[in-house]
Write a protein that holds these residues in place. Structure first.
Motif, short mmCIF file in Angstrom:
data_model
loop_
_atom_site.label_atom_id
_atom_site.label_comp_id
_atom_site.label_asym_id
_atom_site.label_seq_id
_atom_site.Cartn_x
_atom_site.Cartn_y
_atom_site.Cartn_z
N LEU A 57 37.33 56.73 -65.76
CA LEU A 57 37.82 56.37 -67.09
C LEU A 57 36.91 55.30 -67.71
CD1 LEU A 57 39.98 56.42 -69.35
CD2 LEU A 57 41.23 54.72 -68.03
N GLY A 58 36.55 54.30 -66.93
CA GLY A 58 35.65 53.26 -67.40
C GLY A 58 34.28 53.81 -67.77
N LYS A 59 33.81 54.75 -66.98
CA LYS A 59 32.50 55.36 -67.25
C LYS A 59 32.54 56.14 -68.56
CE LYS A 59 29.07 58.39 -65.17
NZ LYS A 59 28.71 59.20 -64.01
N VAL A 60 33.62 56.88 -68.78
CA VAL A 60 33.75 57.66 -70.03
C VAL A 60 33.79 56.72 -71.22
CG1 VAL A 60 35.35 59.12 -71.35
CG2 VAL A 60 34.84 59.67 -68.96
N ILE A 112 28.81 63.55 -72.79
CA ILE A 112 29.66 62.94 -71.76
C ILE A 112 30.23 64.03 -70.86
CG2 ILE A 112 31.77 61.59 -71.38
CD1 ILE A 112 31.22 60.21 -74.06
N GLU A 113 30.56 65.17 -71.46
CA GLU A 113 31.07 66.31 -70.69
C GLU A 113 30.03 66.76 -69.66
OE1 GLU A 113 32.76 70.81 -71.54
OE2 GLU A 113 31.58 69.79 -73.07
N ARG A 114 28.76 66.83 -70.08
CA ARG A 114 27.69 67.24 -69.17
C ARG A 114 27.50 66.24 -68.04
NH1 ARG A 114 25.34 69.77 -73.61
NH2 ARG A 114 24.41 67.92 -74.49
N ARG A 115 27.56 64.97 -68.35
CA ARG A 115 27.31 63.92 -67.35
C ARG A 115 28.46 63.73 -66.35
NH1 ARG A 115 24.06 58.90 -70.11
NH2 ARG A 115 22.39 60.14 -71.03
N THR A 116 29.68 63.91 -66.82
CA THR A 116 30.83 63.63 -65.95
C THR A 116 31.46 64.88 -65.34
OG1 THR A 116 32.37 63.69 -67.80
CG2 THR A 116 31.43 61.54 -67.21
N GLY A 117 31.29 66.02 -66.00
CA GLY A 117 31.92 67.24 -65.51
C GLY A 117 33.34 67.41 -66.01
N LEU A 118 33.80 66.51 -66.87
CA LEU A 118 35.13 66.62 -67.46
C LEU A 118 35.06 67.47 -68.72
CD1 LEU A 118 36.11 62.85 -67.22
CD2 LEU A 118 36.97 64.69 -65.79
N THR A 119 36.20 68.02 -69.13
CA THR A 119 36.22 68.81 -70.37
C THR A 119 36.31 67.87 -71.57
OG1 THR A 119 38.62 68.99 -70.39
CG2 THR A 119 37.41 70.70 -69.21
N LYS A 132 38.30 68.09 -74.03
CA LYS A 132 39.71 67.84 -74.32
C LYS A 132 40.21 66.64 -73.49
CE LYS A 132 44.16 70.20 -74.31
NZ LYS A 132 44.87 71.43 -74.00
N THR A 133 39.84 66.60 -72.23
CA THR A 133 40.23 65.48 -71.36
C THR A 133 39.59 64.19 -71.82
OG1 THR A 133 40.43 66.98 -69.47
CG2 THR A 133 40.23 64.64 -68.97
N ILE A 134 38.31 64.24 -72.19
CA ILE A 134 37.59 63.04 -72.66
C ILE A 134 38.24 62.52 -73.93
CG2 ILE A 134 35.40 62.19 -73.54
CD1 ILE A 134 34.06 64.29 -71.66
N ARG A 135 38.55 63.40 -74.87
CA ARG A 135 39.19 63.00 -76.12
C ARG A 135 40.54 62.34 -75.85
NH1 ARG A 135 39.21 67.86 -78.47
NH2 ARG A 135 36.97 67.95 -78.72
N LYS A 136 41.31 62.92 -74.93
CA LYS A 136 42.62 62.39 -74.59
C LYS A 136 42.50 60.99 -73.97
CE LYS A 136 45.79 63.51 -71.10
NZ LYS A 136 46.32 64.51 -70.20
N TRP A 137 41.52 60.79 -73.08
CA TRP A 137 41.31 59.50 -72.44
C TRP A 137 40.88 58.44 -73.46
CZ3 TRP A 137 38.49 60.12 -67.08
CH2 TRP A 137 39.32 60.81 -66.21
N LEU A 138 40.05 58.84 -74.42
CA LEU A 138 39.57 57.88 -75.43
C LEU A 138 40.68 57.49 -76.40
CD1 LEU A 138 36.04 59.36 -76.16
CD2 LEU A 138 36.58 57.29 -74.86
N LYS A 139 41.63 58.39 -76.66
CA LYS A 139 42.73 58.08 -77.57
C LYS A 139 43.80 57.21 -76.90
CE LYS A 139 42.39 62.11 -80.55
NZ LYS A 139 43.03 63.37 -80.96
N ALA A 140 43.85 57.22 -75.57
CA ALA A 140 44.87 56.44 -74.84
C ALA A 140 44.58 54.96 -75.01
CB ALA A 140 44.83 56.81 -73.36
N PRO A 141 45.63 54.12 -75.00
CA PRO A 141 45.41 52.67 -75.11
C PRO A 141 44.56 52.16 -73.94
CG PRO A 141 47.76 53.21 -75.09
CD PRO A 141 47.02 54.48 -74.92
N GLU A 142 43.80 51.12 -74.20
CA GLU A 142 42.90 50.58 -73.19
C GLU A 142 43.69 50.04 -72.00
OE1 GLU A 142 39.30 47.38 -72.84
OE2 GLU A 142 39.75 48.29 -74.77
N GLY A 143 43.20 50.30 -70.80
CA GLY A 143 43.85 49.83 -69.59
C GLY A 143 44.89 50.79 -69.05
#
Length: 158
Positions: free
Chosen positions: A4-7, A21-28, A30-41
């Motif tokens: 999560l910190g890396k993303v 970011i998808e290429r570097r981490t292997g995450l989709t 959709k998952t990256i967008r969801k993690w970025l929208k979530a509150p920090e921490g």
């Protein structure tokens, strides 16, 4: 949390696009967008269904077989494949990997073979006798053109 910190770092500090970011981490994306929208921490939670497995109805039987085998000598214990075959005769329709996974978990939780304690032997004087022999080769000593060896025997009364 590490991923999560890396993303977040790749997106906010380095300004990379979601596809990169998808290429570097292997995450989709959709998952990256969801993690970025979530509150920090806030760490992402994964909801995995906890349900009965195919081996659950046979768990008690398998544990009993494993405990029985734990008391047997190593050479007399049944392999996971033999345990799997016995479960199949009792109606188990799961696959072999479920059985091996169950056995691995059972061993990790402390269900292991019964260890035998070392009991030192103590005898009264004259009650027991120990005997040993060895064969020693003597390099450089030849008898009739052959190298010589000596067989030694030794004994003691305990």
């Amino acid at each position: 949390m590490n991923l999560l910190g890396k993303v977040r770092r790749l997106y906010y500090r380095e300004g990379l696009a979601l596809s990169e970011i998808e290429r570097r981490t292997g995450l989709t994306r959709k998952t990256i967008r969801k993690w970025l929208k979530a509150p920090e921490g806030v760490e992402p939670k994964y909801r995995r269904k906890v349900g009965d497995t195919k081996i659950a109805p046979y768990a008690a039987q398998l544990v009993k077989m494993l405990e029985t085998d734990a008391r047997r000598p190593q050479r007399d214990r049944r392999t996971a494949l033999k345990l799997f075959a016995q479960l199949q005769t009792q109606g188990f329709d799961g696959n072999y990997s479920r059985v091996t996974e169950f056995i691995r978990r059972w061993k990790a939780e402390g269900g292991a073979s019964v260890t035998k304690a070392f009991v030192p032997l103590q005898f009264e004087p004259g009650e027991a006798h120990q005997f040993d022999w060895s064969e020693e080769h003597l390099p450089g000593v030849n008898y009739l053109g052959r190298s010589t060896s000596i067989i030694l025997a030794g004994g003691s009364e305990a």
